[in-house]
Design a protein around this motif. Structure first.
Motif, PDB file in Angstrom:
ATOM      1  N   GLY A  57      42.903  26.352  43.204  1.00 10.42           N
ATOM      2  CA  GLY A  57      42.225  25.876  44.415  1.00 10.42           C
ATOM      3  C   GLY A  57      40.926  26.624  44.658  1.00 10.42           C
ATOM      4  N   LYS A  58      40.081  25.969  45.434  1.00  4.81           N
ATOM      5  CA  LYS A  58      38.741  26.517  45.644  1.00  4.81           C
ATOM      6  C   LYS A  58      38.738  27.831  46.404  1.00  4.81           C
ATOM      7  CE  LYS A  58      35.410  23.619  47.126  1.00  4.81           C
ATOM      8  NZ  LYS A  58      35.073  22.339  47.805  1.00  4.81           N
ATOM      9  N   SER A  59      39.767  28.048  47.216  1.00  5.52           N
ATOM     10  CA  SER A  59      39.772  29.305  47.967  1.00  5.52           C
ATOM     11  C   SER A  59      39.772  30.495  47.013  1.00  5.52           C
ATOM     12  CB  SER A  59      40.970  29.377  48.896  1.00  5.52           C
ATOM     13  OG  SER A  59      42.166  29.470  48.166  1.00  5.52           O
ATOM     14  N   TRP A  60      40.342  30.289  45.831  1.00  6.49           N
ATOM     15  CA  TRP A  60      40.376  31.392  44.875  1.00  6.49           C
ATOM     16  C   TRP A  60      39.015  31.667  44.272  1.00  6.49           C
ATOM     17  CZ3 TRP A  60      43.767  35.146  44.213  1.00  6.49           C
ATOM     18  CH2 TRP A  60      44.993  34.987  44.867  1.00  6.49           C
ATOM     19  N   ILE A  61      38.128  30.686  44.279  1.00  2.00           N
ATOM     20  CA  ILE A  61      36.758  30.979  43.826  1.00  2.00           C
ATOM     21  C   ILE A  61      36.115  31.937  44.825  1.00  2.00           C
ATOM     22  CG2 ILE A  61      34.574  29.988  43.096  1.00  2.00           C
ATOM     23  CD1 ILE A  61      35.972  27.368  42.689  1.00  2.00           C
ATOM     24  N   ARG A  62      36.392  31.691  46.108  1.00  2.00           N
ATOM     25  CA  ARG A  62      35.886  32.615  47.127  1.00  2.00           C
ATOM     26  C   ARG A  62      36.463  34.001  46.931  1.00  2.00           C
ATOM     27  NH1 ARG A  62      32.972  30.408  51.254  1.00  2.00           N
ATOM     28  NH2 ARG A  62      32.852  32.311  52.480  1.00  2.00           N
ATOM     29  N   VAL A  63      37.767  34.036  46.604  1.00  2.00           N
ATOM     30  CA  VAL A  63      38.390  35.332  46.356  1.00  2.00           C
ATOM     31  C   VAL A  63      37.697  36.017  45.187  1.00  2.00           C
ATOM     32  CG1 VAL A  63      40.526  36.494  45.709  1.00  2.00           C
ATOM     33  CG2 VAL A  63      40.601  34.590  47.300  1.00  2.00           C
ATOM     34  N   LEU A  64      37.401  35.225  44.142  1.00  2.00           N
ATOM     35  CA  LEU A  64      36.678  35.771  42.980  1.00  2.00           C
ATOM     36  C   LEU A  64      35.324  36.324  43.403  1.00  2.00           C
ATOM     37  CD1 LEU A  64      36.875  33.431  39.866  1.00  2.00           C
ATOM     38  CD2 LEU A  64      37.721  35.755  40.122  1.00  2.00           C
ATOM     39  N   ASP A  65      34.619  35.562  44.248  1.00  2.00           N
ATOM     40  CA  ASP A  65      33.309  36.014  44.716  1.00  2.00           C
ATOM     41  C   ASP A  65      33.432  37.355  45.428  1.00  2.00           C
ATOM     42  OD1 ASP A  65      32.275  33.710  43.744  1.00  2.00           O
ATOM     43  OD2 ASP A  65      32.035  32.705  45.665  1.00  2.00           O
ATOM     44  N   PHE A  66      34.409  37.436  46.315  1.00  2.00           N
ATOM     45  CA  PHE A  66      34.601  38.695  47.026  1.00  2.00           C
ATOM     46  C   PHE A  66      35.002  39.806  46.064  1.00  2.00           C
ATOM     47  CE2 PHE A  66      35.055  36.146  51.012  1.00  2.00           C
ATOM     48  CZ  PHE A  66      33.997  36.755  51.670  1.00  2.00           C
ATOM     49  N   ALA A  67      35.810  39.434  45.058  1.00  2.00           N
ATOM     50  CA  ALA A  67      36.214  40.439  44.074  1.00  2.00           C
ATOM     51  C   ALA A  67      34.979  41.019  43.391  1.00  2.00           C
ATOM     52  CB  ALA A  67      37.173  39.831  43.054  1.00  2.00           C
ATOM     53  N   LEU A  68      34.035  40.133  43.050  1.00  2.00           N
ATOM     54  CA  LEU A  68      32.824  40.616  42.382  1.00  2.00           C
ATOM     55  C   LEU A  68      32.002  41.497  43.315  1.00  2.00           C
ATOM     56  CD1 LEU A  68      31.724  37.465  40.372  1.00  2.00           C
ATOM     57  CD2 LEU A  68      32.552  39.626  39.472  1.00  2.00           C
ATOM     58  N   THR A 114      41.432  43.228  45.615  1.00  2.00           N
ATOM     59  CA  THR A 114      40.966  42.046  46.343  1.00  2.00           C
ATOM     60  C   THR A 114      41.956  40.912  46.179  1.00  2.00           C
ATOM     61  OG1 THR A 114      38.861  42.678  45.379  1.00  2.00           O
ATOM     62  CG2 THR A 114      38.822  40.828  46.880  1.00  2.00           C
ATOM     63  N   VAL A 115      42.498  40.813  44.966  1.00  2.00           N
ATOM     64  CA  VAL A 115      43.357  39.668  44.659  1.00  2.00           C
ATOM     65  C   VAL A 115      44.765  39.864  45.228  1.00  2.00           C
ATOM     66  CG1 VAL A 115      44.498  38.515  42.736  1.00  2.00           C
ATOM     67  CG2 VAL A 115      42.044  38.941  42.644  1.00  2.00           C
ATOM     68  N   LEU A 116      45.238  41.115  45.186  1.00  2.00           N
ATOM     69  CA  LEU A 116      46.624  41.382  45.560  1.00  2.00           C
ATOM     70  C   LEU A 116      46.971  40.908  46.978  1.00  2.00           C
ATOM     71  CD1 LEU A 116      49.099  42.629  44.199  1.00  2.00           C
ATOM     72  CD2 LEU A 116      48.527  44.786  45.296  1.00  2.00           C
ATOM     73  N   PRO A 117      46.201  41.305  47.988  1.00  2.00           N
ATOM     74  CA  PRO A 117      46.583  40.857  49.342  1.00  2.00           C
ATOM     75  C   PRO A 117      46.573  39.338  49.477  1.00  2.00           C
ATOM     76  CG  PRO A 117      44.918  42.564  49.449  1.00  2.00           C
ATOM     77  CD  PRO A 117      45.019  42.158  48.023  1.00  2.00           C
ATOM     78  N   GLU A 118      45.686  38.674  48.729  1.00  2.00           N
ATOM     79  CA  GLU A 118      45.660  37.205  48.781  1.00  2.00           C
ATOM     80  C   GLU A 118      46.870  36.633  48.067  1.00  2.00           C
ATOM     81  OE1 GLU A 118      43.693  35.495  50.667  1.00  2.00           O
ATOM     82  OE2 GLU A 118      42.875  37.436  51.250  1.00  2.00           O
TER      83      GLU A 118
END
Lengths: 378, 367, 309
Positions: free
Chosen positions: B34-45, B293-297
């Motif tokens: 899902g697209k929300s994970w792209i946002r998560v990726l962005d924040f991860a970066l 970043t990914v874990l809490p999500e």
């Protein structure tokens, strides 16, 4: 040097893939998102909002709802935004991905504003039950609504009430430096000044503080008749106690953040005489209000603050769906401005920006350990 | 693992595969999760960028900085001042981002200068104080002159734009749909790669060795002729520059900033990332930032997992999420205090009996 | 004048609370050079446990005098927190005693998050009101108001400090603690059971935290699972200000921080013509802290340990 990066990515991918969302359940389910902080210092308010929305969803499901000739079932998806703007946007996108038909949230203005951009891009209606910052609906998004009066509307009523009904001439103002507290206090200050009072002190605290003796002592030296507090009950309660302890005899006035049972519990006997406003009509005066209170408290315990608004927000959304005879966001967004709904918090209509219009604000006072209605300002 | 061995013998191929993976990652993630994970990726970066910066201060130079997020805030606010309706300025991003980095670097030196004599926990508490002071100012500078708009935050910040090509809505390039989250992904990725390159080069440079020397033994380093003052200030400034850059990107990406995004917990989180991943080691730092970043999500799906296993939600996922996160931090430290991917030097220091050399007096042991 | 006296009293009471919590930080830091970030959460647990007991006692025997009910709460909270402190040290810090200095800092943060969330699961997300059980005597001194509870809090923290000071300087355990703080290896060679001494430090510090927690929540009339974090942070700053590892320093630092906050918030707005106001309350506290550390890195009463770290 290179393979650790690969393994790092692999680990991440596995972590991500290991928790992929469930596949969609049948199409007759309509998902509604509810977002609020469920962890952290405001978790109690967040859960309250979610519970309010949940009650509405359960009731609607129990009664049965059909759109486009087909029976549908609502599913409430509660998410935690931790009152953090960044997490708020991730959660917003997550709800959009899940295909929610509408969102009830968020709780704080600070999360509601950045998230509203994402809902607007996706064309999904958003109704905040509690965000009061003027900026939220001033962005021009067609999808952004709120069932709560904004800071300006409530601050104006409070300011005029302080001067005209409480006879305040010298006013001291405290705010908790949150978007809510500061916004309300600023609007109150404007209205009180316009009504002819002078602001003799403007003091500040934080939403984590418990000790207000220093600022209250300073305020005492300015000798005000009314102390206004823009903030929530966890600060308002101890503040009322400390006022009495310091021998500060000015009347205590606040907004919807302290108009709740918890304030009375936290302030104890010193709550007596405190005046606070709450948007909407008194719950008991509304046709469905007493019933709502009873049903809510039987299920979730005492109402914190905004649960009735979250409850109404769900109904407003569903009514718009009924008028559109569809849960399709674009059609619902088109129907929402036409809302005219008698909720448990009052009659809800929206202006061009998505703010409630003609929303009444009711003033209450603590008498014998309970909030008693003083008057309702239309 | 034969695959790992195969790849390790062919570094070019590995690099190529990695590049392809990074290029298609947002599409993979977007399609599967899902697209929300792209946002998560962005924040991860973004967090990788922050962690790389803090790693220079803490990992390379050994200066414990708990107020790092202040630089992030400075970068973000500068971007908002120069590209939002607040002052009516709409400068292009390529002018603002370097300015933000510069401003943050300047503040890094300002912060560093008075604290040069302090080490360890004392430095930590002073930097923590600086971080809080910056946040409090951002929260209150709306009166008498409205500079930051106070707790209301600053809204409608311009997105990144190359000429008319703004990072908002969805763009179609060669028939492929790029949402703004995709575009920011590539931009952030480019910044992270650049930052990685700088960090790697710094590590093996003269300055990097000077940092390591200071970290190990400041007195000895000074005796060897290292100008400890300048070298430490440089570490603060370099770290701050990364933070300022990340802040500017954050402001553009989110479009709204408010002081609550720059609290102490945020500084602590970035520190946890580098410690968890492996301080001083760039792959470790990246891993730590991505994981935290990914874990809490990912932990949000506990609810779904319960529904799948038990048929109903027994424990509210929101109740468990942060609890599990805390447990993860503790367990990690108990069983692998050097981090997931420690640098070789650190590994040697922590397990002297396993490697050559009996250099036991590391800077951060209780010697 | 009465306003100034009132502000001083405000600051002293707030400072005494900081000092009570700061003592726990300083003891642990003195012996282990470890910032026990979870100490604030232990304080919170003390308040929460006491409130639960108080609620239960009030349900069973509401006719008991208020002081006795609160005392019952304190008496249960103390052993619970001691056990908590002991377990924290045993499970989360002892295995890391020789790890890099940042590792225990991270476990401390992790513990702090875990304890908060456990408390949230047990006692819920609500702010819990502390029932008005303590007698509300008020006095007027030079035109300023002071209550029984305020006098009690100041007296208690002074007493606790003196007691601790006596223990550290005069008892066998105190000598062992000082020896361990100086050098763990040498202390061990001298026949000190270092593990026991460190465990004892945590247990005593946690008992103090329990008392402090109950005091804080009785004074302000509320408790919440998140209350420990900021309190801990302020108290830790107080300990550093006074000279961490030094018992009298924690007391002095706490009182100073309290008075600075009160006077800062009370007067700065008028002094600067409204340009700076009480919203910068925390800035003064941190600013003083930074100044002290920059010019006297060991804190006001500390020995020169800053360069050793």
């Amino acid at each position: 040097m290179r393979y650790p990066i690969v393994s790092a990515l692999l680990v991440t991918l596995i972590a991500v893939a290991g928790c992929s969302p469930k596949p969609e359940v049948g199409s007759e389910v309509i998902k509604i998102g509810s977002v609020a902080p469920l962890t952290g210092p405001q978790a109690h308010l967040g859960k309250d909002n979610e519970n309010g929305a949940r009650l509405a969803v359960e009731e609607i499901n129990a009664k049965g709802l059909s759109l486009g000739g087909k029976p549908v079932k609502l599913e409430l998806i509660g998410e935690d935004d931790q009152a953090d703007p960044k997490t708020g946007t991730v959660v917003a996108q997550k709800l959009v991905d899940m295909g929610v038909a509408g969102v009830i949230g968020h709780l704080n203005s600070g999360t509601t504003i950045p998230a509203s951009k994402i809902y607007a891009d996706a064309g999904i209606p958003q109704i905040s039950p509690s965000a009061t910052a003027i900026a939220y609906t001033a962005q021009g998004y067609k999808t952004a609504f709120r069932v709560m009066t904004n800071d300006e509307q409530q601050g104006k009523v409070l300011g005029q009430f302080a001067v005209h009904s409480m006879g305040a001439k010298r006013i001291a103002i405290i705010d908790d430096r949150t978007a809510y507290g500061q916004g309300l206090a600023d609007e109150f200050e404007k209205a009180a000044k316009a009504a002819g009072a002078s602001v003799v002190a403007r003091e500040f605290t934080s939403d984590r503080a418990t000790d207000f003796t220093a600022i209250l002592t300073s305020i005492k030296s300015k000798n005000p008749d009314v102390v206004f507090f823009g903030g929530m009950d966890p600060q308002g309660g101890p503040m009322a106690q400390q006022m009495k302890r310091l021998g500060l005899s000015a009347k205590f006035l606040g907004g919807d953040g302290i108009q709740n049972g918890n304030f009375i519990k936290l302030a104890g006997a010193e709550a007596e005489g405190t005046v606070a406003s709450l948007p909407g009509l008194p719950l008991d005066a509304m046709p469905g209000g007493a019933g709502f209170k009873q049903r809510f408290e039987a299920k979730f315990g005492p109402i914190q603050v905004y649960a009735p608004y979250a409850y109404d927000a769900v109904y407003v959304l569903i009514e718009a769906m009924k008028r559109a005879d569809s849960a399709e966001p674009a059609k619902v967004v088109a129907e929402l401005p036409k809302t005219d709904f008698e909720g448990v918090t009052g009659r809800i209509r929206f202006d061009a920006k998505g703010d409630t219009t003609g929303g009444a604000v009711t003033l209450y006072q603590v008498k014998n350990g309970a909030w008693v209605v003083l008057e309702t300002v239309k | 693992m034969p695959v790992v061995k195969f790849l390790r013998q062919r570094p070019q191929l590995t690099l190529l595969l990695l590049a392809i993976l990074l290029a298609v990652l947002p599409f993979l993630v977007g399609a599967s999760l899902g697209k929300s994970w792209i946002r998560v990726l962005d924040f991860a970066l973004l967090y990788v960028l922050l962690a790389l910066g803090l790693n220079i201060v803490v990992g390379y130079a050994g200066l414990l900085d708990l107020g790092y997020i202040a630089f992030y805030a400075l970068g973000a606010y500068l971007y908002a001042w120069l590209a939002s309706p607040h002052f009516g300025l709409h400068l292009p991003f390529w002018a603002i981002l370097p300015l933000g980095a510069l401003l943050a670097g300047l503040f890094g030196v300002l912060l560093g200068a008075p604290t040069l004599r302090l080490r360890g926990d004392y430095l930590a508490i002073v930097t923590l104080g600086f971080g809080e002071i910056i946040r409090i100012f951002m929260n209150n500078l709306n009166a008498p002159v409205n500079i930051t708009n106070g707790p209301q935050g600053m809204n409608l910040i311009d997105p990144i734009a190359f000429g008319d090509f703004a990072f908002k809505g969805t763009h179609h390039v060669f028939g492929i749909a790029f949402s703004s989250a995709h575009l920011y992904y590539y931009l952030f990725l480019a910044c992270v790669l650049l930052a990685m390159l700088i960090a790697l080069r710094l590590q093996d440079s003269r300055i990097g060795r000077a940092w390591a020397a200071i970290r190990e033994d400041e007195v000895a380093a000074a005796a060897m002729g290292i100008n400890t003052r300048n070298v430490k200030l440089l570490a603060f400034a370099m770290g701050a520059v990364f933070g300022g850059l990340a802040g500017g990107l954050f402001a553009a990406f989110q479009g709204f900033i408010s002081p609550e995004s720059f609290g102490l917990m945020e500084s602590i989180m970035v520190l946890c990332m580098i410690v968890l991943g492996g301080m001083g080691n760039i792959p470790g730092v990246i891993l730590g930032a991505v994981l935290l970043t990914v874990l809490p999500e990912a932990l949000r799906y506990i609810g779904d997992a319960q529904r799948a296993l038990l048929g109903h939600v027994a424990v509210d996922p929101a109740d468990l999420r942060m609890l599990l996160f805390g447990c993860a931090l503790i367990l990690m430290m108990l069983f692998r205090p050097e981090g997931l991917l420690p640098s070789r030097r650190r590994q040697r220091e922590l397990h002297p009996e396993e490697g050559p050399g009996e250099h036991a007096s590391l800077y951060d042991s209780r010697g | 004048m009465d306003i100034f006296v009132q502000q001083l009293i405000n600051g002293l009471v707030l400072g005494s609370i900081y000092a009570l919590v700061a003592l726990g930080y300083t003891m642990v830091y003195g012996i282990l050079e470890l910032i026990n970030f979870a100490h604030g959460e232990v304080t919170m647990f003390g308040a929460m446990v006491a409130l639960a007991v108080i609620g239960a006692v009030m349900g069973v025997a509401p006719e008991l005098p208020g002081i006795l009910i609160v005392l019952a709460g304190v008496l249960v909270a103390i052993p619970v927190c001691m056990l908590l402190g002991f377990s924290i040290e045993r499970l989360a810090y002892r295995p890391l005693r020789n790890a890099p200095r940042l590792a225990p800092l991270i476990t401390a943060i992790g513990l702090s998050i875990v304890l908060q969330n456990v408390a949230m699961l047990i006692w819920g997300r609500q702010y819990i009101a502390f029932p008005p059980l303590l007698p509300k005597g008020q006095y007027e001194v030079l035109g300023a108001h002071i209550s029984n509870l305020q006098i009690f809090i100041v007296a208690l923290s002074l007493l606790v400090m003196l007691g601790l000071w006596f223990m550290v300087k005069r008892t066998r355990l105190g000598r062992a603690m000082r020896a361990t703080a100086q050098s763990r290896e040498v202390a061990q060679l001298m026949g000190v059971n270092v593990n026991t001494v460190i465990a004892a430090t945590f247990v005593i510090g946690s008992a103090l935290a329990a008392v402090a927690g109950v005091m804080v929540s009785a004074y302000y009339g509320l408790a919440h699972y998140y209350m420990g974090f900021l309190l801990g942070l302020k108290a830790f700053s107080a300990a550093v200000l006074g000279g961490i590892g030094n018992i009298a320093g924690a007391m002095l630092g706490g009182l100073l921080l309290g008075v600075i906050e009160a006077l800062g918030a009370g007067y700065i707005g008028d002094l600067t013509g409204g340009f700076l106001g009480s919203h910068y309350q925390d800035v003064f506290a941190f600013f003083v802290l930074i100044l002290v550390l920059v010019f006297r890195p060991s804190g006001l009463l500390g020995e020169r340990v800053a360069t050793r770290a």
